[in-house]
Enzyme design. Structure first.
Site, PDB file in Angstrom:
ATOM      1  N   GLU A  35       6.815 -22.103   7.380  1.00  0.00           N
ATOM      2  CA  GLU A  35       7.085 -21.294   8.635  1.00  0.00           C
ATOM      3  C   GLU A  35       7.987 -22.128   9.560  1.00  0.00           C
ATOM      4  O   GLU A  35       8.895 -21.374  10.310  1.00  0.00           O
ATOM      5  CB  GLU A  35       5.793 -20.847   9.161  1.00  0.00           C
ATOM      6  CG  GLU A  35       5.287 -21.929  10.316  1.00  0.00           C
ATOM      7  CD  GLU A  35       4.183 -21.239  11.177  1.00  0.00           C
ATOM      8  OE1 GLU A  35       4.204 -21.391  12.506  1.00  0.00           O
ATOM      9  OE2 GLU A  35       3.153 -20.551  10.490  1.00  0.00           O
ATOM     10  N   GLU A  56       0.784  -1.301   0.026  1.00  0.00           N
ATOM     11  CA  GLU A  56       0.164   0.066   0.131  1.00  0.00           C
ATOM     12  C   GLU A  56       0.734   1.346   0.047  1.00  0.00           C
ATOM     13  O   GLU A  56       0.606   2.388  -0.258  1.00  0.00           O
ATOM     14  CB  GLU A  56      -0.891  -0.071   1.215  1.00  0.00           C
ATOM     15  CG  GLU A  56      -2.018  -0.927   0.998  1.00  0.00           C
ATOM     16  CD  GLU A  56      -2.916  -1.103   2.243  1.00  0.00           C
ATOM     17  OE1 GLU A  56      -2.606  -0.863   3.409  1.00  0.00           O
ATOM     18  OE2 GLU A  56      -4.289  -1.774   2.247  1.00  0.00           O
TER      19      GLU A  56
END
Length: 272
Positions: free
Chosen positions: A113, A82
Site C-alpha cells: 500500500e 457481487e
C-alpha cells in the site's frame, strides 16, 4: 506541510477492554456501531454527486474501478464481484483492485500500500480511459497506493471519487467527488476494519445498487437480470414469475427453462 490528524487513529471511547465480560464487549461494540448510519446520512449529498457523475459515464459505456488496500481494498473487490450475479452485468463493468493483487485478499502483502505508482499501473492493465471512473477507498485517507492512483487518474481526465473516514484528508484533495464518513474513533483504537469498514461497505452497497437501478437492471424491486447460478436463485426467479404473470409454479418453471432469464420472460409477455 499541513498537519493531518486522522480521527480514525484517536483513542477509543472505551478503555480496559480486557476487563469487560462478553456482554459488555458486545453491547459496547454495538453502541459504537450505531453511529455509522448517522455518519452516512450526513454524507448522502456527496454520495449522490458521485453516483450521478458515475452513472453519466457508465450510461455511455464507461466502467467503475474501485482501488484500495487492506480492508478497504477487500470491500471494493467484494462489492464489484457481487454485481454480475446480482444484476447480470459483465465482470468488467465494475472492477475492484487491491494493493498487492488478489493474493492480498487473504494475506497481507508487505509494503504494497506504500507504492504511489502501482495503482495506476494496475489500472492501465485495463486500458483505462476518460470514459471510466476511479473510486479510491481508504479509512485513513492517507494510503499512498490509493492517493497515487487517484492523482494519476485525475491528471488523465478521469472522474474520481473517494470514500474516507476522516475530514480533509490528503486523499479527498485528489478526488473530484470526495465522500467523507466521519464515524469517529474505533472500539479498538485504530482498528478501521470495524466502524470504518462497516461504513465503507454500506456506502459501496448504496453506490453500486443505485447505479444499477438507474441503468435499468432492476424492475419494480426485483433482480430480473440475476444469474441463475444455484437452486435458491432459480426458486427466487420462479416466484418472481408467479407473482408478476399470475401463473402457477409449474408454468413459471417451464417459462424459465425456455428463456433462461426473468427479464426475457417478462419481455416475451410485454412486461418491460
Amino acid at each position: 506541510m499541513k498537519t493531518f490528524n486522522p480521527i480514525t487513529e484517536q483513542p477509543s471511547l472505551f478503555d480496559h477492554l480486557e476487563d469487560m465480560d462478553t456482554l459488555e464487549l458486545l453491547t459496547n461494540i454495538n453502541s459504537m456501531d450505531k453511529t455509522v448510519p448517522q455518519a452516512i446520512e450526513v454524507a448522502i449529498p456527496a454520495i449522490k454527486r458521485f453516483v450521478d457523475a458515475t452513472y453519466e459515464k457508465m450510461e455511455h459505456g464507461g466502467r467503475l474501478f474501485y482501488i484500495g488496500a487492506g480492508t478497504s481494498g477487500r470491500l471494493g473487490v467484494l462489492d464489484a464481484s457481487e454485481c454480475p450475479p446480482t444484476f447480470g452485468v459483465d465482470y468488467d463493468m465494475i472492477i475492484g483492485l487491491i494493493a498487492g493483487g488478489d493474493y492480498a485478499l487473504r494475506k497481507a502483502v508487505e509494503n504494497a500500500e506504500d507504492d504511489t505508482e502501482q495503482a495506476w499501473k494496475d489500472l492501465t492493465q485495463f486500458d483505462i480511459d476518460k470514459n471510466d471512473v476511479v473510486l479510491g477507498i481508504a479509512a485513513s485517507g492517507t494510503t499512498p497506493y490509493v492517493i497515487g492512483g487517484l492523482k494519476k487518474a485525475r491528471i488523465n481526465g478521469l472522474v474520481t471519487g473517494c470514500i474516507v473516514c476522516n475530514l480533509n484528508s490528503p486523499m479527498a484533495e485528489e478526488a473530484t467527488y470526495p465522500i467523507e464518513l466521519v464515524v469517529g474513533p474505533e472500539f479498538v483504537t485504530g482498528s478501521t476494519r470495524m466502524k470504518s469498514g462497516t461504513a465503507q461497505k454500506l456506502v459501496l452497497n448504496m453506490i453500486s445498487t443505485a447505479i444499477m437501478v438507474k441503468l435499468g437492471r432492476v424492475k419494480g424491486n426485483k433482480m430480473v437480470d440475476m444469474q441463475l447460478s444455484n437452486k435458491k436463485l432459480v426458486q427466487r426467479a420462479i416466484r418472481m414469475l408467479m407473482d408478476e404473470l399470475h401463473v402457477n409454479e409449474k408454468e413459471a418453471s417451464l417459462l424459465l427453462e425456455k428463456h433462461h432469464n426473468v427479464r426475457k420472460v417478462f419481455k416475451h409477455y410485454g412486461k418491460h
